[in-house]
Design a protein around this motif. Sequence first.
Motif, short mmCIF file in Angstrom:
data_model
loop_
_atom_site.label_atom_id
_atom_site.label_comp_id
_atom_site.label_asym_id
_atom_site.label_seq_id
_atom_site.Cartn_x
_atom_site.Cartn_y
_atom_site.Cartn_z
N GLY A 177 0.87 -1.15 -0.03
CA GLY A 177 -0.03 -0.02 0.08
C GLY A 177 1.01 1.25 -0.13
O GLY A 177 2.07 1.34 -0.56
N HIS A 178 0.18 2.28 0.50
CA HIS A 178 1.00 3.64 0.67
C HIS A 178 1.21 4.06 2.03
O HIS A 178 0.48 3.82 3.05
CB HIS A 178 0.28 4.50 -0.16
N LEU A 179 2.11 4.85 2.29
CA LEU A 179 2.31 5.54 3.59
C LEU A 179 1.71 6.60 3.94
O LEU A 179 1.10 7.25 3.07
CB LEU A 179 3.80 5.94 3.67
N PRO A 180 1.20 6.79 5.07
CA PRO A 180 0.18 7.80 5.60
C PRO A 180 0.85 9.13 5.44
O PRO A 180 1.96 9.39 5.65
CB PRO A 180 -0.28 7.46 6.87
N GLY A 181 -0.10 10.18 5.23
CA GLY A 181 0.48 11.53 5.28
C GLY A 181 0.10 12.58 4.28
O GLY A 181 0.34 13.79 4.47
N GLY A 182 -0.34 11.82 3.17
CA GLY A 182 -0.69 12.97 1.91
C GLY A 182 0.30 12.81 0.86
O GLY A 182 0.04 13.41 -0.28
N LEU A 183 1.57 12.48 1.05
CA LEU A 183 2.57 12.38 0.01
C LEU A 183 2.28 11.21 -1.05
O LEU A 183 2.86 11.12 -2.30
CB LEU A 183 4.18 12.31 0.38
N HIS A 184 1.42 10.33 -0.47
CA HIS A 184 0.96 8.88 -1.23
C HIS A 184 2.46 8.29 -1.75
O HIS A 184 2.47 7.96 -2.83
CB HIS A 184 0.51 9.27 -2.48
N VAL A 185 3.32 8.22 -0.88
CA VAL A 185 4.59 7.21 -1.12
C VAL A 185 4.29 5.88 -1.02
O VAL A 185 3.78 5.52 0.06
CB VAL A 185 5.65 7.67 -0.09
N PRO A 186 4.64 5.20 -2.02
CA PRO A 186 4.26 3.73 -1.86
C PRO A 186 5.26 3.00 -1.23
O PRO A 186 6.41 3.38 -1.27
CB PRO A 186 4.49 3.13 -3.41
N ARG A 187 4.77 2.04 -0.44
CA ARG A 187 5.72 0.88 -0.01
C ARG A 187 6.46 0.07 -0.75
O ARG A 187 5.63 -0.40 -1.73
CB ARG A 187 4.74 0.03 1.20
N ARG A 188 7.69 0.10 -0.68
CA ARG A 188 8.40 -0.69 -1.94
C ARG A 188 9.09 -2.02 -1.23
O ARG A 188 9.42 -2.89 -1.97
CB ARG A 188 9.49 0.27 -2.55
N ALA A 189 8.99 -2.14 -0.05
CA ALA A 189 9.71 -3.39 0.44
C ALA A 189 9.35 -4.65 -0.17
O ALA A 189 9.84 -5.62 -0.44
CB ALA A 189 9.91 -3.30 1.92
N HIS A 190 7.88 -4.97 -0.14
CA HIS A 190 7.36 -6.02 -0.46
C HIS A 190 7.64 -6.13 -1.98
O HIS A 190 8.04 -7.53 -2.42
CB HIS A 190 5.84 -5.86 -0.18
N ARG A 191 7.55 -5.34 -2.81
CA ARG A 191 7.92 -5.62 -4.12
C ARG A 191 9.36 -5.84 -4.59
O ARG A 191 9.77 -6.68 -5.43
CB ARG A 191 7.42 -4.31 -5.08
N VAL A 192 10.22 -5.18 -3.59
CA VAL A 192 11.61 -5.60 -3.78
C VAL A 192 11.92 -6.90 -3.27
O VAL A 192 12.62 -7.43 -3.95
CB VAL A 192 12.43 -4.55 -2.84
N TYR A 193 11.16 -7.47 -2.45
CA TYR A 193 11.44 -8.63 -1.69
C TYR A 193 10.89 -9.82 -2.95
O TYR A 193 11.69 -10.65 -2.98
CB TYR A 193 10.41 -8.91 -0.51
N GLU A 194 9.81 -9.57 -3.29
CA GLU A 194 9.39 -10.51 -4.64
C GLU A 194 10.38 -10.35 -5.73
O GLU A 194 10.83 -11.55 -6.34
CB GLU A 194 8.05 -10.04 -5.15
N GLN A 195 11.01 -9.44 -6.12
CA GLN A 195 11.90 -9.21 -7.21
C GLN A 195 13.12 -10.11 -7.00
O GLN A 195 13.62 -10.54 -7.87
CB GLN A 195 12.29 -7.94 -7.41
N LEU A 196 13.35 -9.79 -5.44
CA LEU A 196 14.78 -10.58 -5.30
C LEU A 196 14.51 -12.13 -5.11
O LEU A 196 15.40 -12.87 -5.70
CB LEU A 196 15.17 -10.12 -3.86
N LEU A 197 13.35 -12.77 -4.86
CA LEU A 197 12.98 -14.03 -4.66
C LEU A 197 12.86 -14.79 -6.32
O LEU A 197 13.26 -15.57 -6.63
CB LEU A 197 11.91 -14.34 -3.98
N ASP A 198 12.27 -13.82 -7.09
CA ASP A 198 11.82 -14.30 -8.40
C ASP A 198 13.18 -14.01 -9.34
O ASP A 198 13.01 -14.71 -10.41
CB ASP A 198 10.80 -13.28 -8.93
N ALA A 199 14.32 -13.67 -9.07
CA ALA A 199 15.44 -13.28 -9.78
C ALA A 199 16.01 -14.87 -10.24
O ALA A 199 16.52 -15.56 -9.39
CB ALA A 199 16.42 -12.55 -9.12
#
Length: 469
Positions: A237-259
């Motif tokens: 999802g996204h971090l709170p606060g209004g900047l709408h910064v996406p969480r990246r850790a989950h996607r990075v983890y999947e990329q590392l596992l799928d490599a």
Amino acid sequence: MTISVTDIFSIGIGPSSSHTVGPMRAAKSFINSLTAIPHRVQAELRGSLAATGRGHATDRAVILGLVGWDPLDVPLDAEPRADQPIPTKGSATGPDREIHYELRFINEPLPQHPNAVVFSAWDAEGECLANGIEYFSVGGGFILTREELDKELETDNEVPAGMAAADGQSEVPYPFRTGAELLRMCEESGREIWELVEANEKALHKDNGGLDSVNNHLTTVWDVMRSCVTEGIATQGHLPGGLHVPRRAHRVYEQLLDAVDDTSHGFSAMEWVNLYALAVNEQNAAGGRVITAPTNGACGIIPAVLHYARDFQANFTRESARRYLLTAGAIGMIIKQNASISGAEVGCQGEVGSASAMAAAGMAQLLGCTPAQIENAAEIALEHNLGLTCDPVGGLVQIPCIERNAIGGVKAINAARLAKIGEGTHHVTLDNAINTMAETGRDMLSKYKETSIGGLAKTLGFTVSQVEC
């Protein structure tokens, strides 16, 4: 009072140790100091606590502290909730009491320190119980009253702060304030840095569980750090606060596992370090429970490097983690006593720079480095963070804070490896780097010290009011 490793690594909630953890502790301490439970409390946030107080959840933290919560045990969904607007006037209920509160935001700091909160309280009949009581949040969740801060400033140039008891006898067997003193004691005693810290901790906590209590705390610290990584990776999802910064850790983890093929060009370990730091700091930015290491804004560096050691170094055990934390803690103590770990005082060099130096020292210890090489590792990491500004966009601990932790973690590992191939002799000492950081912080314009009115915060054009929407 001598700084303990249990102070350097404390358990709190995000997103900031100086703006969230410290003010919550100050509010609770103020209430506990009164002779009667107040009906109404006014909290005046000054300086950086006002400038970035909304984005750093200072307003929520103060209210939670007033009603009886502590950073260690406050539920993450306690009212007022982190994802809801907080009025400047209202009432709140906690485990101990209901309080009517009023919050005031005044950007002008008090002359003693940029992070201050001033409390006044009244009973139900309007009788004043306390007026203008000042607390200062000095970084890493540490708080000082006005009297304590004045005393610390008076004794700053005397014997190592807290290293001598009132009767003139040292309260710890190895009192050190500087890197040079630490190395001298290692040489004279034949002990490693972590062993000196361990002996000091045993003396400090002799009336409170001794070394067992310290080791239990460090075990909890490592467990919380691992939980931060696990939960950070699992959450999307996204971090709170209004900047709408996406969480990246989950996607990075999947990329590392799928490599399937190694496209990292030999940098696979570095990519995992990036992942670990992102996961922890995204948890912090979302108001999760983290370890101040030594601050919340830099809380991803030390656990990221420790996870690297776990996954990429042979023979890693819980004892390895303990020695890493004791060694890193020694460096944090020296930095805090001679400069600052507060972004509002010296910029991000005091947060990410300090954490990177601490992590480099801990990593060097695990690499089998000598005390001189460990001191060199800490110096390298700190030296190459000198001048780093604290410019959180929109007053939120997200941009550039999260990525900055990933960079700081990789830098710490590189510093340790550079020190490993050296002999521990170098032109710039850790003390030189720390003194330079303190001087640079004094010279740095206030707009670059956690006010969100300079640097990237200004360039990107997000005001605090915009991101609250």
